[in-house]
Design a protein around this motif. Structure first.
Motif, PDB file in Angstrom:
ATOM      1  N   GLY A  87       0.812  -1.189   0.022  1.00 18.00           N
ATOM      2  CA  GLY A  87       0.096  -0.118   0.012  1.00 18.00           C
ATOM      3  C   GLY A  87       0.912   1.318   0.084  1.00 18.00           C
ATOM      4  N   ASN A  88       1.986   1.363   1.004  1.00 16.21           N
ATOM      5  CA  ASN A  88       2.928   2.375   0.720  1.00 16.21           C
ATOM      6  C   ASN A  88       3.545   2.665  -0.443  1.00 16.21           C
ATOM      7  OD1 ASN A  88       2.259   2.913   3.467  1.00 16.21           O
ATOM      8  ND2 ASN A  88       4.130   1.940   4.175  1.00 16.21           N
ATOM      9  N   VAL A  89       3.983   1.762  -1.130  1.00 16.27           N
ATOM     10  CA  VAL A  89       4.445   1.777  -2.484  1.00 16.27           C
ATOM     11  C   VAL A  89       3.618   2.298  -3.507  1.00 16.27           C
ATOM     12  CG1 VAL A  89       5.404   0.684  -4.683  1.00 16.27           C
ATOM     13  CG2 VAL A  89       6.303  -0.178  -2.118  1.00 16.27           C
ATOM     14  N   LEU A  90       2.345   1.957  -3.401  1.00 22.52           N
ATOM     15  CA  LEU A  90       1.514   2.199  -4.620  1.00 22.52           C
ATOM     16  C   LEU A  90       0.976   3.900  -4.114  1.00 22.52           C
ATOM     17  CD1 LEU A  90      -0.744  -0.838  -4.711  1.00 22.52           C
ATOM     18  CD2 LEU A  90       0.754  -0.049  -6.081  1.00 22.52           C
ATOM     19  N   SER A  91       1.034   4.146  -3.058  1.00 18.65           N
ATOM     20  CA  SER A  91       0.630   5.621  -2.636  1.00 18.65           C
ATOM     21  C   SER A  91       1.689   6.425  -3.002  1.00 18.65           C
ATOM     22  CB  SER A  91       0.276   5.510  -1.208  1.00 18.65           C
ATOM     23  OG  SER A  91       1.708   5.727  -0.414  1.00 18.65           O
ATOM     24  N   VAL A 116      -8.279   1.150 -13.008  1.00 12.67           N
ATOM     25  CA  VAL A 116      -7.510   2.384 -13.524  1.00 12.67           C
ATOM     26  C   VAL A 116      -7.761   2.758 -15.115  1.00 12.67           C
ATOM     27  CG1 VAL A 116      -5.488   1.902 -12.091  1.00 12.67           C
ATOM     28  CG2 VAL A 116      -5.752   1.023 -14.082  1.00 12.67           C
ATOM     29  N   GLN A 117      -7.433   3.862 -15.476  1.00 11.42           N
ATOM     30  CA  GLN A 117      -7.856   4.321 -16.919  1.00 11.42           C
ATOM     31  C   GLN A 117      -6.937   3.896 -17.912  1.00 11.42           C
ATOM     32  OE1 GLN A 117      -8.351   8.706 -17.473  1.00 11.42           O
ATOM     33  NE2 GLN A 117      -9.006   8.902 -15.004  1.00 11.42           N
ATOM     34  N   TRP A 118      -5.540   3.297 -17.498  1.00 13.41           N
ATOM     35  CA  TRP A 118      -4.598   3.114 -18.613  1.00 13.41           C
ATOM     36  C   TRP A 118      -3.846   1.975 -18.270  1.00 13.41           C
ATOM     37  CZ3 TRP A 118      -6.266   5.946 -22.447  1.00 13.41           C
ATOM     38  CH2 TRP A 118      -6.475   7.225 -22.276  1.00 13.41           C
ATOM     39  N   LYS A 119      -3.575   1.349 -19.370  1.00 12.15           N
ATOM     40  CA  LYS A 119      -2.887  -0.135 -19.095  1.00 12.15           C
ATOM     41  C   LYS A 119      -1.299  -0.056 -18.409  1.00 12.15           C
ATOM     42  CE  LYS A 119      -1.385  -4.451 -20.930  1.00 12.15           C
ATOM     43  NZ  LYS A 119      -1.281  -5.362 -22.438  1.00 12.15           N
ATOM     44  N   TYR A 120      -0.585   1.196 -18.756  1.00 11.83           N
ATOM     45  CA  TYR A 120       0.491   1.601 -18.171  1.00 11.83           C
ATOM     46  C   TYR A 120       0.441   1.320 -16.477  1.00 11.83           C
ATOM     47  CZ  TYR A 120       0.122   6.452 -17.012  1.00 11.83           C
ATOM     48  OH  TYR A 120      -0.395   7.485 -16.531  1.00 11.83           O
ATOM     49  N   GLN A 121      -0.766   1.946 -16.229  1.00 15.86           N
ATOM     50  CA  GLN A 121      -0.976   2.452 -14.484  1.00 15.86           C
ATOM     51  C   GLN A 121      -0.961   0.973 -14.039  1.00 15.86           C
ATOM     52  OE1 GLN A 121      -4.362   4.668 -15.254  1.00 15.86           O
ATOM     53  NE2 GLN A 121      -3.384   6.443 -14.183  1.00 15.86           N
ATOM     54  N   ARG A 122      -1.800   0.246 -14.776  1.00 11.09           N
ATOM     55  CA  ARG A 122      -2.071  -1.218 -14.225  1.00 11.09           C
ATOM     56  C   ARG A 122      -0.664  -2.135 -14.011  1.00 11.09           C
ATOM     57  NH1 ARG A 122      -2.877  -6.590 -16.516  1.00 11.09           N
ATOM     58  NH2 ARG A 122      -4.698  -7.783 -15.288  1.00 11.09           N
ATOM     59  N   GLU A 123       0.061  -1.966 -15.315  1.00 11.12           N
ATOM     60  CA  GLU A 123       1.347  -2.846 -15.460  1.00 11.12           C
ATOM     61  C   GLU A 123       2.312  -2.120 -14.435  1.00 11.12           C
ATOM     62  OE1 GLU A 123       1.747  -5.715 -16.880  1.00 11.12           O
ATOM     63  OE2 GLU A 123      -0.419  -5.194 -17.596  1.00 11.12           O
ATOM     64  N   ALA A 125       1.683  -0.443 -11.559  1.00  9.27           N
ATOM     65  CA  ALA A 125       1.642  -0.837 -10.028  1.00  9.27           C
ATOM     66  C   ALA A 125       1.859  -2.122  -9.800  1.00  9.27           C
ATOM     67  CB  ALA A 125       0.177  -1.037  -9.973  1.00  9.27           C
ATOM     68  N   HIS A 126       1.632  -3.210 -10.860  1.00  6.89           N
ATOM     69  CA  HIS A 126       2.015  -4.667 -10.443  1.00  6.89           C
ATOM     70  C   HIS A 126       3.631  -4.830 -10.544  1.00  6.89           C
ATOM     71  CE1 HIS A 126       2.393  -8.968 -12.244  1.00  6.89           C
ATOM     72  NE2 HIS A 126       2.042  -9.140 -11.154  1.00  6.89           N
ATOM     73  N   ALA A 127       4.339  -4.043 -11.614  1.00  7.18           N
ATOM     74  CA  ALA A 127       5.870  -4.062 -11.424  1.00  7.18           C
ATOM     75  C   ALA A 127       6.504  -3.588  -9.970  1.00  7.18           C
ATOM     76  CB  ALA A 127       6.407  -3.349 -12.438  1.00  7.18           C
ATOM     77  N   ALA A 128       5.820  -2.695  -9.539  1.00  5.68           N
ATOM     78  CA  ALA A 128       6.215  -1.898  -8.329  1.00  5.68           C
ATOM     79  C   ALA A 128       6.456  -2.847  -7.047  1.00  5.68           C
ATOM     80  CB  ALA A 128       5.514  -0.700  -8.101  1.00  5.68           C
ATOM     81  N   ILE A 129       5.373  -3.748  -7.214  1.00  4.80           N
ATOM     82  CA  ILE A 129       5.566  -4.647  -5.754  1.00  4.80           C
ATOM     83  C   ILE A 129       6.193  -5.975  -5.932  1.00  4.80           C
ATOM     84  CG2 ILE A 129       3.179  -3.594  -5.337  1.00  4.80           C
ATOM     85  CD1 ILE A 129       1.869  -6.326  -6.165  1.00  4.80           C
ATOM     86  N   ARG A 130       6.777  -6.363  -7.197  1.00  5.21           N
ATOM     87  CA  ARG A 130       7.359  -7.698  -7.196  1.00  5.21           C
ATOM     88  C   ARG A 130       8.746  -7.811  -6.606  1.00  5.21           C
ATOM     89  NH1 ARG A 130       6.109  -7.085 -13.066  1.00  5.21           N
ATOM     90  NH2 ARG A 130       8.308  -6.515 -13.506  1.00  5.21           N
ATOM     91  N   HIS A 131       9.321  -6.623  -6.039  1.00  2.00           N
ATOM     92  CA  HIS A 131      10.491  -6.790  -5.511  1.00  2.00           C
ATOM     93  C   HIS A 131      10.433  -6.447  -4.146  1.00  2.00           C
ATOM     94  CE1 HIS A 131      12.190  -6.228  -9.696  1.00  2.00           C
ATOM     95  NE2 HIS A 131      11.369  -5.167  -9.833  1.00  2.00           N
ATOM     96  N   LEU A 132       9.448  -6.363  -3.487  1.00  2.00           N
ATOM     97  CA  LEU A 132       9.219  -6.421  -2.086  1.00  2.00           C
ATOM     98  C   LEU A 132       9.457  -7.556  -1.134  1.00  2.00           C
ATOM     99  CD1 LEU A 132       6.098  -4.105  -2.028  1.00  2.00           C
ATOM    100  CD2 LEU A 132       8.069  -3.374  -1.784  1.00  2.00           C
ATOM    101  N   GLY A 137       4.572 -14.366  -4.334  1.00  2.00           N
ATOM    102  CA  GLY A 137       3.679 -14.314  -5.858  1.00  2.00           C
ATOM    103  C   GLY A 137       2.624 -13.183  -5.935  1.00  2.00           C
ATOM    104  N   THR A 138       2.386 -13.034  -7.078  1.00  2.00           N
ATOM    105  CA  THR A 138       1.288 -11.835  -7.351  1.00  2.00           C
ATOM    106  C   THR A 138       0.166 -12.182  -8.241  1.00  2.00           C
ATOM    107  OG1 THR A 138       2.374 -10.707  -9.173  1.00  2.00           O
ATOM    108  CG2 THR A 138       3.017 -10.134  -7.002  1.00  2.00           C
ATOM    109  N   SER A 139      -0.870 -11.622  -8.372  1.00  2.00           N
ATOM    110  CA  SER A 139      -2.003 -11.798  -9.159  1.00  2.00           C
ATOM    111  C   SER A 139      -2.875 -10.434  -9.505  1.00  2.00           C
ATOM    112  CB  SER A 139      -3.284 -12.528  -8.345  1.00  2.00           C
ATOM    113  OG  SER A 139      -4.421 -12.657  -9.423  1.00  2.00           O
ATOM    114  N   ASN A 140      -2.528  -9.951 -10.607  1.00  2.00           N
ATOM    115  CA  ASN A 140      -2.966  -8.791 -10.908  1.00  2.00           C
ATOM    116  C   ASN A 140      -4.376  -8.692 -11.510  1.00  2.00           C
ATOM    117  OD1 ASN A 140      -3.088  -5.926 -12.053  1.00  2.00           O
ATOM    118  ND2 ASN A 140      -1.371  -5.790 -13.210  1.00  2.00           N
ATOM    119  N   GLN A 141      -5.398  -8.460 -10.816  1.00  2.00           N
ATOM    120  CA  GLN A 141      -6.690  -8.219 -11.153  1.00  2.00           C
ATOM    121  C   GLN A 141      -7.245  -7.029 -11.494  1.00  2.00           C
ATOM    122  OE1 GLN A 141      -9.144 -10.598  -8.527  1.00  2.00           O
ATOM    123  NE2 GLN A 141      -7.508 -12.517  -8.636  1.00  2.00           N
ATOM    124  N   ILE A 142      -6.293  -5.928 -11.654  1.00  2.00           N
ATOM    125  CA  ILE A 142      -6.943  -4.358 -11.799  1.00  2.00           C
ATOM    126  C   ILE A 142      -7.545  -4.380 -13.251  1.00  2.00           C
ATOM    127  CG2 ILE A 142      -5.865  -2.163 -12.194  1.00  2.00           C
ATOM    128  CD1 ILE A 142      -3.625  -2.783 -10.350  1.00  2.00           C
TER     129      ILE A 142
END
Length: 216
Positions: A87-91, A116-123, A125-132, A137-142
């Motif tokens: 949540g902190n990273v996304l904020s 979200v409005q655009w695919k780049y926002q979706r991708e 957000a997903h990329a930002a959390i993979r390194h935490l 594992g992750t599931s991107n349902q945005i």
């Protein structure tokens, strides 16, 4: 057409080029063009990097992932701490609307949902959390729901490509259909391919990029 042995060698070579991956931890098996990655890795970043590397290899028909993430020293992070970190990273991401994305974490597996409005926002957000730390594992349902239709100008996309210092745009063909941009032609490296796609994603109005670029 590549043989299974050639594909195996190419995948192993691509794994060597991925800085977050230790190829010694990963077994590569190929049968009828289907690549199976197996073994244990010490982070989800390494698992994702191995998958991405295999997908970049020409001739791979399908990919089966049988890798297991085992954190060093069997470190375990509480789900509430992982969810808070996500949540902190996304904020901190200025181009994501506040409270647009919901986070669920169960046994180290993070699920992102919302709109979200655009695919780049979706991708992004997903990329930002993979390194935490702690993420297994992750599931991107945005979902992507554009607020309005935006006309894309081919000249603007081509200008964005030309402005990238590491992209030779003269061999890249841009095709636009609605809010979708298709890139085709030749680039000189995987890194140049990545830069070209990213430059298009940053163009206002783009909600999808189809990559038909060839590395030569």
């Amino acid at each position: 057409m590549k043989t299974d042995i050639q594909l195996q060698q190419d995948v192993m070579a691509e794994l060597l080029s991925e800085p977050c991956v230790s190829p010694a931890q990963i077994g590569v098996d190929v049968k009828d063009g289907v690549v199976t990655l197996a073994g244990q890795v010490d982070s989800f970043t390494a698992k994702w990097g191995a998958e991405s590397a295999a997908k970049r290899v020409a001739g791979v028909k399908a990919l089966a992932v049988e890798m297991e993430v085992r954190l060093p020293g069997m470190i375990r992070h509480a789900d509430r701490d992982i969810a808070r970190a996500v949540g902190n990273v996304l904020s901190w991401m200025p181009y994501l609307p506040q409270d647009a994305i919901s986070v669920t974490c169960e046994k180290g597996w993070v699920t992102l949902s919302g709109e979200v409005q655009w695919k780049y926002q979706r991708e992004s957000a997903h990329a930002a959390i993979r390194h935490l730390m702690g993420v297994l594992g992750t599931s991107n349902q945005i979902l992507i729901k554009p607020a309005r239709s935006t006309s894309l100008a081919k000249d603007d996309i081509e200008t964005a490509l030309n402005d990238q210092a590491h992209v030779d745009a003269k061999d890249i063909l841009v095709t636009i259909h609605g809010a979708e941009v298709t890139l085709s032609g030749n680039v000189h490296s995987i890194a140049e391919r990545y830069q070209a796609k990213n430059s298009v994603w940053r163009s206002p109005g783009v909600n999808n990029v189809i990559d038909h670029l060839t590395v030569s």
